[in-house]
Design a protein around this motif. Structure first.
Motif, PDB file in Angstrom:
ATOM      1  N   VAL A 153      35.802 -14.468  40.976  1.00 21.65           N
ATOM      2  CA  VAL A 153      34.387 -14.143  41.183  1.00 21.65           C
ATOM      3  C   VAL A 153      33.477 -15.057  40.369  1.00 21.65           C
ATOM      4  CG1 VAL A 153      34.958 -11.745  41.673  1.00 21.65           C
ATOM      5  CG2 VAL A 153      34.311 -12.400  39.350  1.00 21.65           C
ATOM      6  N   LEU A 154      34.057 -15.906  39.542  1.00 20.16           N
ATOM      7  CA  LEU A 154      33.259 -16.835  38.740  1.00 20.16           C
ATOM      8  C   LEU A 154      32.917 -18.080  39.546  1.00 20.16           C
ATOM      9  CD1 LEU A 154      35.191 -16.761  35.323  1.00 20.16           C
ATOM     10  CD2 LEU A 154      33.138 -15.459  35.940  1.00 20.16           C
ATOM     11  N   SER A 155      31.701 -18.559  39.413  1.00 16.08           N
ATOM     12  CA  SER A 155      31.329 -19.825  40.024  1.00 16.08           C
ATOM     13  C   SER A 155      31.983 -20.945  39.219  1.00 16.08           C
ATOM     14  CB  SER A 155      29.809 -20.005  40.011  1.00 16.08           C
ATOM     15  OG  SER A 155      29.350 -20.170  38.673  1.00 16.08           O
ATOM     16  N   GLU A 156      31.939 -22.151  39.754  1.00 17.27           N
ATOM     17  CA  GLU A 156      32.546 -23.286  39.044  1.00 17.27           C
ATOM     18  C   GLU A 156      31.897 -23.476  37.674  1.00 17.27           C
ATOM     19  OE1 GLU A 156      33.294 -28.118  39.621  1.00 17.27           O
ATOM     20  OE2 GLU A 156      32.473 -26.897  41.260  1.00 17.27           O
ATOM     21  N   THR A 181      19.745 -26.269  29.542  1.00 17.59           N
ATOM     22  CA  THR A 181      18.917 -25.684  28.495  1.00 17.59           C
ATOM     23  C   THR A 181      19.674 -24.508  27.883  1.00 17.59           C
ATOM     24  OG1 THR A 181      17.828 -24.106  29.978  1.00 17.59           O
ATOM     25  CG2 THR A 181      16.829 -26.299  29.753  1.00 17.59           C
ATOM     26  N   GLU A 182      19.353 -24.171  26.654  1.00 19.26           N
ATOM     27  CA  GLU A 182      20.050 -23.054  26.001  1.00 19.26           C
ATOM     28  C   GLU A 182      19.756 -21.738  26.710  1.00 19.26           C
ATOM     29  OE1 GLU A 182      20.537 -22.625  21.806  1.00 19.26           O
ATOM     30  OE2 GLU A 182      19.875 -24.676  21.436  1.00 19.26           O
ATOM     31  N   SER A 183      18.552 -21.595  27.268  1.00 25.46           N
ATOM     32  CA  SER A 183      18.228 -20.363  27.994  1.00 25.46           C
ATOM     33  C   SER A 183      19.103 -20.228  29.238  1.00 25.46           C
ATOM     34  CB  SER A 183      16.747 -20.353  28.382  1.00 25.46           C
ATOM     35  OG  SER A 183      16.434 -21.448  29.225  1.00 25.46           O
ATOM     36  N   THR A 184      19.373 -21.362  29.904  1.00 21.55           N
ATOM     37  CA  THR A 184      20.251 -21.335  31.074  1.00 21.55           C
ATOM     38  C   THR A 184      21.673 -20.988  30.671  1.00 21.55           C
ATOM     39  OG1 THR A 184      18.915 -22.990  32.244  1.00 21.55           O
ATOM     40  CG2 THR A 184      21.190 -22.703  32.982  1.00 21.55           C
ATOM     41  N   VAL A 185      22.122 -21.567  29.555  1.00 18.55           N
ATOM     42  CA  VAL A 185      23.465 -21.257  29.064  1.00 18.55           C
ATOM     43  C   VAL A 185      23.581 -19.774  28.741  1.00 18.55           C
ATOM     44  CG1 VAL A 185      25.087 -21.598  27.166  1.00 18.55           C
ATOM     45  CG2 VAL A 185      23.915 -23.560  28.171  1.00 18.55           C
ATOM     46  N   LYS A 186      22.545 -19.226  28.113  1.00 14.70           N
ATOM     47  CA  LYS A 186      22.563 -17.810  27.760  1.00 14.70           C
ATOM     48  C   LYS A 186      22.719 -16.937  29.000  1.00 14.70           C
ATOM     49  CE  LYS A 186      20.138 -14.464  24.849  1.00 14.70           C
ATOM     50  NZ  LYS A 186      18.975 -14.229  23.956  1.00 14.70           N
ATOM     51  N   LYS A 187      22.043 -17.329  30.086  1.00 10.50           N
ATOM     52  CA  LYS A 187      22.167 -16.578  31.336  1.00 10.50           C
ATOM     53  C   LYS A 187      23.582 -16.687  31.897  1.00 10.50           C
ATOM     54  CE  LYS A 187      17.317 -17.088  32.667  1.00 10.50           C
ATOM     55  NZ  LYS A 187      16.365 -17.705  33.638  1.00 10.50           N
ATOM     56  N   HIS A 188      24.150 -17.905  31.848  1.00 12.25           N
ATOM     57  CA  HIS A 188      25.523 -18.092  32.331  1.00 12.25           C
ATOM     58  C   HIS A 188      26.502 -17.243  31.520  1.00 12.25           C
ATOM     59  CE1 HIS A 188      24.942 -21.023  35.411  1.00 12.25           C
ATOM     60  NE2 HIS A 188      24.477 -21.976  34.615  1.00 12.25           N
ATOM     61  N   GLY A 190      25.923 -14.508  29.889  1.00 15.02           N
ATOM     62  CA  GLY A 190      25.740 -13.102  30.242  1.00 15.02           C
ATOM     63  C   GLY A 190      26.434 -12.754  31.546  1.00 15.02           C
ATOM     64  N   ARG A 191      26.331 -13.641  32.548  1.00 14.03           N
ATOM     65  CA  ARG A 191      26.987 -13.396  33.837  1.00 14.03           C
ATOM     66  C   ARG A 191      28.505 -13.416  33.690  1.00 14.03           C
ATOM     67  NH1 ARG A 191      23.175 -17.419  35.895  1.00 14.03           N
ATOM     68  NH2 ARG A 191      21.335 -16.389  36.740  1.00 14.03           N
ATOM     69  N   VAL A 192      28.999 -14.364  32.889  1.00 18.06           N
ATOM     70  CA  VAL A 192      30.452 -14.454  32.669  1.00 18.06           C
ATOM     71  C   VAL A 192      30.973 -13.170  32.039  1.00 18.06           C
ATOM     72  CG1 VAL A 192      32.256 -15.574  31.322  1.00 18.06           C
ATOM     73  CG2 VAL A 192      30.574 -16.966  32.540  1.00 18.06           C
ATOM     74  N   ALA A 198      33.893  -8.285  29.833  1.00 17.26           N
ATOM     75  CA  ALA A 198      34.039  -8.482  28.382  1.00 17.26           C
ATOM     76  C   ALA A 198      32.838  -7.900  27.650  1.00 17.26           C
ATOM     77  CB  ALA A 198      34.173  -9.973  28.068  1.00 17.26           C
ATOM     78  N   ARG A 199      33.102  -7.223  26.550  1.00 17.45           N
ATOM     79  CA  ARG A 199      32.016  -6.618  25.795  1.00 17.45           C
ATOM     80  C   ARG A 199      31.237  -7.653  24.996  1.00 17.45           C
ATOM     81  NH1 ARG A 199      34.104  -1.059  23.064  1.00 17.45           N
ATOM     82  NH2 ARG A 199      31.978  -1.155  22.333  1.00 17.45           N
ATOM     83  N   ASP A 200      31.891  -8.742  24.608  1.00 18.92           N
ATOM     84  CA  ASP A 200      31.233  -9.767  23.816  1.00 18.92           C
ATOM     85  C   ASP A 200      32.016 -11.070  23.937  1.00 18.92           C
ATOM     86  OD1 ASP A 200      33.487  -9.417  22.104  1.00 18.92           O
ATOM     87  OD2 ASP A 200      32.439  -7.807  21.067  1.00 18.92           O
TER      88      ASP A 200
END
Length: 218
Positions: A153-156, A181-188, A190-192, A198-200
């Motif tokens: 279910v994970l994108s590439e 950007t770090e904000s984009t990484v943070k979103k990725h 969170g989705r992962v 995973a809790r963290d």
């Protein structure tokens, strides 16, 4: 207000923690337990934000108690305490569902900061220390024989981010690696975490190792 349950078989240790935490603004101790089995019961009764859990205790130890607390779906997050920074029990505790660990001789401000971090959903194990833990105790990895269905279910990009998390990379390092950007990484990130359950980040690291996405260094 952050509520904390203290779990340690040494009464003097609990007393010291209680004095520190009850004297800290916006933090209070809602109960004490001297063993793992008692801790599991008290989590159900008091529903604390954070369980400050000793690793080694007679009877049910902190690892098994943590496993039962997380398996029950409790919202309480477990912060484990250990005597040694690369204790084999620490990895077992993280695998059982703990959100991090601190040394028992941590400075008061470190303990307070750790509890607050865990209560807010973060981990208190730094990426560099995560690398040390995994490399020390995963020299003989045993990845699953069949691909975990959650990987599909994970994108590439999400899979790449998961691999980077497994390698102990920070959000800044991931952003630099993939020119994001770090904000984009943070979103990725969170989705992962949401997709693999995973809790963290720590649980994500373990998931990555278990599924052979990352190999420990020799």
């Amino acid at each position: 207000m952050t509520t904390v349950l203290l779990v340690d078989d040494q009464q003097l240790q609990r007393m010291g923690f209680k004095m520190l935490l009850d004297g800290t603004p916006e933090m209070t101790v809602v109960g004490e337990a001297s063993g793992g089995a008692e801790a599991v019961r008290m989590v159900e009764q008091t529903r604390p934000d954070v369980v400050l859990m000793d690793v080694r205790m007679p009877g049910m130890d902190g690892i098994e108690a943590t496993r039962r607390i997380t398996a029950a779906g409790s919202r309480s997050r477990v912060l484990m305490l250990t005597t040694f920074d690369l204790d084999e029990y620490v990895y077992a505790g993280l695998r059982a569902g703990a959100s991090g660990f601190l040394l028992k001789d941590a400075r008061p401000e470190e303990l307070i900061a750790g509890i607050r971090a865990v209560a807010s959903g973060d981990s208190v194990v730094a990426p560099s220390l995560t690398r040390n833990l995994m490399n020390a105790y995963l020299q003989h990895p045993t990845p699953t024989t069949h691909a975990d269905p959650r990987l599909s279910v994970l994108s590439e990009r999400e899979r790449e981010v998961l691999e980077a998390i497994g390698q102990g990379a920070t959000n800044t390092e991931i952003a630099e690696r993939f020119t994001l950007t770090e904000s984009t990484v943070k979103k990725h990130v969170g989705r992962v975490l949401a997709k693999i359950g995973a809790r963290d980040r720590i649980q994500a690291v373990i998931f990555a190792y278990d599924n052979g996405l990352v190999q420990p260094r020799a």
